[in-house]
Design a protein around this motif. Sequence first.
Motif, mmCIF file in Angstrom:
data_model
loop_
_atom_site.group_PDB
_atom_site.id
_atom_site.type_symbol
_atom_site.label_atom_id
_atom_site.label_comp_id
_atom_site.label_asym_id
_atom_site.label_seq_id
_atom_site.Cartn_x
_atom_site.Cartn_y
_atom_site.Cartn_z
ATOM 1 N N TRP A 164 0.726 -1.465 0.486
ATOM 2 C CA TRP A 164 -0.211 -0.105 -0.068
ATOM 3 C C TRP A 164 0.387 1.454 -0.221
ATOM 4 N N ARG A 215 -0.384 4.086 -2.526
ATOM 5 C CA ARG A 215 -1.796 4.190 -2.349
ATOM 6 C C ARG A 215 -2.741 4.679 -0.781
ATOM 7 N N ASN A 216 -3.839 4.820 -1.527
ATOM 8 C CA ASN A 216 -3.855 6.390 -0.234
ATOM 9 C C ASN A 216 -5.530 5.821 -0.528
ATOM 10 N N ARG A 217 -6.334 6.292 0.689
ATOM 11 C CA ARG A 217 -7.596 6.953 0.586
ATOM 12 C C ARG A 217 -8.487 7.721 0.836
ATOM 13 N N TRP A 251 -9.891 4.616 -2.986
ATOM 14 C CA TRP A 251 -8.795 4.136 -2.893
ATOM 15 C C TRP A 251 -7.758 5.028 -4.465
ATOM 16 N N THR A 279 -4.770 5.516 -6.597
ATOM 17 C CA THR A 279 -3.076 4.827 -6.963
ATOM 18 C C THR A 279 -2.444 5.187 -7.490
#
Length: 65
Positions: A39, A42-44, A53, A55
């Motif tokens: 992750w 990646r981050n929300r 999300w 990416t």
Amino acid sequence: MRVAILQPSYIPWRGLFHQIQKVDTFVFYDDVQYDKHGWRNRNRIKFPGEPKWLTIQCGREAPHR
């Protein structure tokens, strides 16, 4: 002495800055093997209705232009 060691990520989580403030020494541990299925890229992101999300592709998986 309080020390915190973390790998850098694409968009840091909000608590990272609080953690840096609480320790005497903070180390970005960036000399490790990149986990392409993890992750770190990646981050929300909060959107109206529900979080999504975000990416960022890296390496060979990134589109060539």
